[in-house]
Design a protein around this motif. Structure first.
Motif, PDB file in Angstrom:
ATOM      1  N   GLU A  50       3.292  -4.123   2.933  1.00 47.94           N
ATOM      2  CA  GLU A  50       3.449  -4.288   4.527  1.00 47.94           C
ATOM      3  C   GLU A  50       2.498  -4.086   5.264  1.00 47.94           C
ATOM      4  O   GLU A  50       2.605  -4.772   6.519  1.00 47.94           O
ATOM      5  N   ALA A  51       1.342  -3.440   4.966  1.00 49.16           N
ATOM      6  CA  ALA A  51      -0.071  -3.276   5.645  1.00 49.16           C
ATOM      7  C   ALA A  51      -0.474  -4.723   5.986  1.00 49.16           C
ATOM      8  O   ALA A  51      -1.089  -4.746   7.162  1.00 49.16           O
ATOM      9  N   ILE A  78      -7.345   1.760  10.327  1.00 49.60           N
ATOM     10  CA  ILE A  78      -6.063   1.584  10.268  1.00 49.60           C
ATOM     11  C   ILE A  78      -5.550   2.505   9.124  1.00 49.60           C
ATOM     12  O   ILE A  78      -6.077   2.306   8.058  1.00 49.60           O
ATOM     13  N   GLN A  79      -4.740   3.435   9.399  1.00 54.83           N
ATOM     14  CA  GLN A  79      -4.334   4.339   8.425  1.00 54.83           C
ATOM     15  C   GLN A  79      -3.085   3.582   7.570  1.00 54.83           C
ATOM     16  O   GLN A  79      -2.084   3.490   8.477  1.00 54.83           O
ATOM     17  N   LEU A  99       2.629   2.055  -3.970  1.00 53.57           N
ATOM     18  CA  LEU A  99       1.286   1.402  -3.567  1.00 53.57           C
ATOM     19  C   LEU A  99       1.451  -0.058  -2.948  1.00 53.57           C
ATOM     20  O   LEU A  99       1.067  -0.196  -2.182  1.00 53.57           O
ATOM     21  N   ARG A 100       2.172  -0.590  -3.894  1.00 52.99           N
ATOM     22  CA  ARG A 100       2.608  -2.163  -3.778  1.00 52.99           C
ATOM     23  C   ARG A 100       3.278  -2.171  -2.451  1.00 52.99           C
ATOM     24  O   ARG A 100       2.938  -2.969  -1.652  1.00 52.99           O
ATOM     25  N   ARG A 101       4.238  -1.439  -2.143  1.00 60.14           N
ATOM     26  CA  ARG A 101       5.057  -1.511  -1.051  1.00 60.14           C
ATOM     27  C   ARG A 101       4.192  -1.297   0.314  1.00 60.14           C
ATOM     28  O   ARG A 101       4.229  -2.212   1.409  1.00 60.14           O
ATOM     29  N   ALA A 102       3.464  -0.217   0.038  1.00 57.10           N
ATOM     30  CA  ALA A 102       2.556   0.200   1.385  1.00 57.10           C
ATOM     31  C   ALA A 102       1.568  -0.975   1.520  1.00 57.10           C
ATOM     32  O   ALA A 102       1.244  -1.393   2.840  1.00 57.10           O
ATOM     33  N   LEU A 103       0.953  -1.462   0.624  1.00 57.50           N
ATOM     34  CA  LEU A 103      -0.211  -2.567   0.743  1.00 57.50           C
ATOM     35  C   LEU A 103       0.461  -3.608   1.335  1.00 57.50           C
ATOM     36  O   LEU A 103       0.025  -4.425   2.351  1.00 57.50           O
ATOM     37  N   ASN A 155      -6.261  -5.472   7.402  1.00 59.61           N
ATOM     38  CA  ASN A 155      -6.672  -5.890   6.170  1.00 59.61           C
ATOM     39  C   ASN A 155      -6.926  -4.538   5.097  1.00 59.61           C
ATOM     40  O   ASN A 155      -8.068  -4.043   5.335  1.00 59.61           O
ATOM     41  N   PRO A 156      -6.051  -4.399   4.429  1.00 55.42           N
ATOM     42  CA  PRO A 156      -6.063  -3.048   3.528  1.00 55.42           C
ATOM     43  C   PRO A 156      -7.045  -3.589   2.350  1.00 55.42           C
ATOM     44  O   PRO A 156      -6.985  -4.510   1.614  1.00 55.42           O
TER      45      PRO A 156
END
Length: 522
Positions: free
Chosen positions: A247-248, A222-223, A241-245, A253-254
């Motif tokens: 949300e993912a 998953i990108q 970075l925190r936002r992207a993490l 499982n990032p």
């Protein structure tokens, strides 16, 4: 007699064989229609992960550029006399000359009879002998250990230690690779696991180098996109970075965070403070760090300095350097050597679980080993001539000439682009590319949509057809919705680069080529 009885038994057995097992060739009637077999491998039956892979750097723009070159060779009239390929970071293809010492060492390794030739310097010969003595049969043509030639891994470890001010590096943590790309793909392959919401998520910068999105597609991972701040010279913001993490975490499982420093395609160089924040974030969130540092020698701005993630990690103290898992990558292809074709590279992996280290070596063993000639080239990158050796003066002159020339072209590219209406270019702090923003008129955007293509793809195709300039649309690297960019390498010679930039600046800046081309197509 036993032999006769056995032979008679064999004959009886053969007589009892089924008719279909006959060794005789059955004659096919001439009038029997031959059934046409369908292809086994089609777009529908092929691996869907491979079908999903895209690699913009060698995409449709480049294919069309090759067609235009053939048309020019056939004498077809065009508005230009040559195709200028500015799509890829291939230094030697753009005219950069090899570093003499590197080619001498590799030549000696390839053809050891040259060791008796007095025209080769002693320091080049001593390196070649050392490498050959570590090769099976003292030949570059033998397989090496899967992790790479032992003495070359020792040289890489010493290089890292010297680069990082004495921080130790263990040759057992060094893996020689087929370019940095091979190392990155290998680490990603071993990191990916799970299904559905537990599938591994990989955070990558946007804009990104398409190797990452391609590898993620191929692995069915998953990108997870985090966006660099264009208004702040493509800086990395930990809040993003925190936002992207977070949300993912709702759909995967990032567990992997990729960093490109200096940046490709954006050319930014991360500050030490930014690297510290990223490492703290990775430690706090339990992320495996991948640091793509292939452009570590390509820093042009006086206000910037390259800091390796490994060095900063250790200097942050034992709570970090004993726990944060980090893989960092380097290559022969970039820097000042530009030896793309040798496919030499290395990765250093720290804090890897011992069991996983064994699994990594097992996986690499399937490929046997990286090209040993590329390993030899990598050795010269990490073990160049020392100040007290006879090749040093020529080596340092050639190295500084390449890097100063790139620094000049980086500044020139930024300045000329920012003089053109409709283009805005951030400072090119490092790496080998410009990634300017292009403001495409709304009518042209609509025209592109009508043709079923991204507006910047439409722009790049029009630019190629009108000027012969081959660049890559920003949509192939990722960009914020509503913005348009293109990537262009600064590797062509100064004269050719000036020609390229001036073709983007038609009619003495009065008619920006974008407006001219897009207006014509609207």
């Amino acid at each position: 007699m036993p032999g006769v009885r056995a032979a008679r038994g064999l004959v009886r057995a053969v007589r009892g064989w089924p008719r279909w097992y006959s060794t005789a060739t059955e004659e096919v009637p001439a009038d029997r229609p031959m059934k046409i077999r369908d292809k086994i491998l089609t777009l529908q039956s092929m691996n869907p992960q491979v079908r999903a892979v895209e690699y913009a750097v060698r995409g449709p723009i480049v294919l069309r550029a090759a067609e235009l070159e053939k048309e020019l060779q056939r004498g077809v009239t065009k508005p230009f006399h040559e195709v200028i390929k500015a799509n890829i970071g291939d230094a030697h293809a753009m005219g950069q000359q090899p570093i003499t010492f590197l080619r001498q060492v590799v030549a000696l390794c390839t053809y050891p009879d040259l060791l008796d030739n007095p025209s080769f310097p002693r320091d080049a010969k001593s390196r070649a002998v050392r490498i050959l003595q570590s090769c099976g049969g003292q030949s570059l043509g033998s397989y090496s250990a899967s992790q790479g030639v032992g003495c070359i891994r020792e040289d890489v470890a010493q290089y890292i230690k010297d680069r990082d001010g004495g921080i130790p590096a263990d040759p057992d943590n060094i893996y020689l690779t087929t370019g940095a790309s091979d190392g990155i793909a290998s680490i990603l392959k071993i990191l990916v696991s799970g299904e559905d919401k537990s599938r591994t998520g990989i955070l990558i910068p946007i804009p990104q180098y398409p190797l990452y999105s391609a590898a993620i597609s191929e692995l069915d991972a998953i990108q997870v996109n985090y966006y660099l701040d264009e208004e702040n010279c493509w800086a990395l913001d930990v809040n993003e970075l925190r936002r992207a993490l977070y949300e993912a975490k709702g759909y995967c499982n990032p567990k992997v965070l990729c960093i490109i420093n200096p940046g490709n395609p954006t050319g930014q160089v991360q500050s030490r403070r930014c690297i510290e924040e990223v490492i703290h974030f990775a430690c706090e969130e339990g992320l495996f760090l991948l640091a793509d540092e292939v452009y570590q020698d390509n820093v042009y701005s006086d206000s910037c300095k390259f800091h390796s993630f490994k060095k900063v990690l250790y200097e942050m103290g034992p709570e970090y350097f004993k726990h944060v898992e980090l893989a960092s990558f380097h290559s022969t292809s970039k820097g000042y050597t530009g030896e793309c074709g040798y496919r030499g590279g290395y990765m250093e992996v720290v804090n890897l679980h011992p069991d996983i280290g064994a699994q990594l070596v097992k996986m690499l063993s399937v490929r046997l080993c990286p090209p040993v000639s590329g390993q030899a080239a990598m050795d010269v990158v990490v073990n160049p001539p020392h100040p007290d050796e006879e090749s040093y003066e020529q080596f340092i002159t050639e190295k500084e000439a390449v890097l100063s020339n790139l620094a000049y072209k980086a500044k020139m590219t930024e300045e000329i682009f920012n003089e053109i209406p409709g283009i805005k270019c951030n400072p090119l702090q490092g790496a080998m590319y410009a990634f300017p923003r292009v403001f495409i008129p709304s009518k042209a955007v609509q025209k592109a949509k009508d043709l079923g293509m991204a507006p910047d793809m439409f722009y790049c195709l029009q630019l190629l057809e009108e000027t012969g300039i081959c660049i890559v649309p920003g949509s192939g690297f990722g960009q914020k919705e509503g913005t348009h960019h293109f990537r262009m390498t600064i590797l062509p010679s100064v004269e050719k680069l000036k020609t390229l930039l001036q073709k983007n600046n038609l009619d003495c800046k009065e008619k920006h080529c974008m407006v001219l081309l897009m207006g014509r197509s609207s």
